[in-house]
Write an enzyme that holds these catalytic residues in place. Structure first.
Site, PDB file in Angstrom:
ATOM      1  N   ALA A 188       1.269   2.651  -2.249  1.00 44.03           N
ATOM      2  CA  ALA A 188      -0.281   2.680  -2.800  1.00 44.03           C
ATOM      3  C   ALA A 188       0.167   3.740  -3.615  1.00 44.03           C
ATOM      4  O   ALA A 188       1.045   4.145  -4.044  1.00 44.03           O
ATOM      5  CB  ALA A 188      -0.688   3.140  -1.421  1.00 44.03           C
ATOM      6  N   LYS A 189      -1.182   4.232  -4.102  1.00 41.47           N
ATOM      7  CA  LYS A 189      -1.209   5.105  -5.174  1.00 41.47           C
ATOM      8  C   LYS A 189      -0.490   6.597  -4.864  1.00 41.47           C
ATOM      9  O   LYS A 189       0.052   6.931  -5.692  1.00 41.47           O
ATOM     10  CB  LYS A 189      -2.810   5.644  -5.396  1.00 41.47           C
ATOM     11  N   ARG A 190      -0.484   7.002  -3.527  1.00 38.04           N
ATOM     12  CA  ARG A 190       0.480   8.114  -3.718  1.00 38.04           C
ATOM     13  C   ARG A 190       2.056   7.868  -3.919  1.00 38.04           C
ATOM     14  O   ARG A 190       2.606   8.896  -3.842  1.00 38.04           O
ATOM     15  CB  ARG A 190       0.280   8.462  -1.923  1.00 38.04           C
ATOM     16  N   GLY A 234       2.949   6.899  -6.627  1.00 43.34           N
ATOM     17  CA  GLY A 234       2.823   6.727  -7.746  1.00 43.34           C
ATOM     18  C   GLY A 234       2.420   5.526  -8.573  1.00 43.34           C
ATOM     19  O   GLY A 234       2.006   4.552  -7.816  1.00 43.34           O
TER      20      GLY A 234
END
Ligand code: GLU
Length: 324
Positions: free
Chosen positions: A255-257, A259
């Protein structure tokens, strides 16, 4: 090909954001599996989850898949017999299916909000299943006809059966689940009238003639719910193959977290699709090293058998190794 039946698979991106490395791996596997069987591939855009759909994301998904080197025999950009290929253009089919469920009293109008369900689930004797609280059945005594009298918004919930369902998954092997006991009654149409994922995907896979569904193993439990729908409609289910997801170093789904692993970003950074495909193929146990290649070069040696059952962990070193 099994008994002369042409396998038909689908790539079914949700245009809710850009496709990332994790989606790419699953799409590559779905594509390889169908191409290795000389089957047909369809592209379907799953855009009915409207609040999350982003403008331009469908075109982006198509561009991402083409960039990877994947192709399809039918899709929004090359229509054929299974048209249309965008879920928001297929609403009449979902509405007809819902009508059948309503007429059979197999669904009931449910006025419970998410927090109602969560609250009921925190009661001392509540049942918690694989995916959180099991619907406690608050609205299950309602008849379909009562929907007209309701003043508040309602969803349509499917009455799950108590049958032990079996899936012979092409990758995970034989799995069994009792939907009523382990997952509970599930939503097939949302309070805004739009079909829920479970209904749309079954209606589409059936009407589009899909015989093989290869997707992430986060959807295995959904496959059991979908079997309930296949049985209700009297349709034969596809062959399922659920494959491990790509996760970050913390073991959570990419996911976004973790990177920016979006394909569009990699492309902008000059990462070559061959390099990414080589890396993904190697992560699936194809080849001894992450050697750059095109998807088509992998078809001849493709099998699901050598792939690890563990999720693939994408750490920084691996990610950086993709850089040009
Ligand atoms: N559209 C879903 C996704 O992108 C796939 C659903 C499915 O394969 O059944 O995760």
């Amino acid at each position: 090909m099994v008994h002369g039946v042409m396998p038909i698979g689908r790539l079914a991106p949700s245009p809710t954001g850009a496709q990332h490395i994790g989606n790419a791996r699953t799409f590559l596997l779905a594509w390889l599996s169908i191409r290795a069987q000389q089957g047909r591939m369809l592209l379907r855009i799953e855009d009915i989850d409207s609040p999350r759909v982003k403008a331009g994301a469908a075109e982006q998904a198509i561009a991402d898949l083409r960039w990877l080197g994947l192709d399809w025999d039918e899709g929004p950009d090359c229509p054929g017999v299974a048209a249309p290929y965008v879920q928001s253009h297929r609403r009449a089919l979902y509405a007809a299916a819902l009508e059948q469920l309503i007429a059979a009293e197999w669904v009931y109008p449910c006025t419970c909000s998410r927090s109602d369900v969560a609250e009921a689930a925190s009661a001392p004797h509540a049942i918690v299943g694989h995916e959180g609280p099991i619907y406690p059945g608050t609205c299950a005594t309602r008849h379909a006809a009562e929907a007209h009298e309701l003043k508040q918004p309602y969803a349509w919930r499917f009455r799950a059966s108590r049958v032990d369902r079996v899936i012979d998954d092409r990758f995970m092997g034989r799995r069994q689940m009792n939907v009523a006991r382990e997952l509970g009654d599930f939503v097939v149409a949302k309070s805004d009238g739009s079909p829920a994922y479970q209904l749309a995907v079954v209606v589409d896979d059936h009407h589009m003639g899909v015989t093989e569904v290869l997707r992430g193993d986060d959807l295995l439990t959904s496959a059991f719910r979908q079997l309930e729908l296949y049985e209700f409609f009297g349709w034969s289910p596809p062959q399922f193959a659920h494959v491990p997801l790509v996760v970050g170093p913390d073991g959570r789904r990419l996911a976004k977290r973790h990177g920016d692993t979006r394909l569009a970003t990699l492309r902008e950074q000059g990462v070559s699709p061959e390099r990414l495909v080589g890396f993904l193929a190697w992560s699936c146990g194809l080849g001894d090293a992450p050697t750059a290649c095109r998807p088509a070069e992998l078809v001849a040696e493709f099998t699901l058998q050598q792939m690890s059952h563990e999720p693939v962990v994408l750490d920084d070193t691996m990610f950086k190794s993709l850089s040009p």
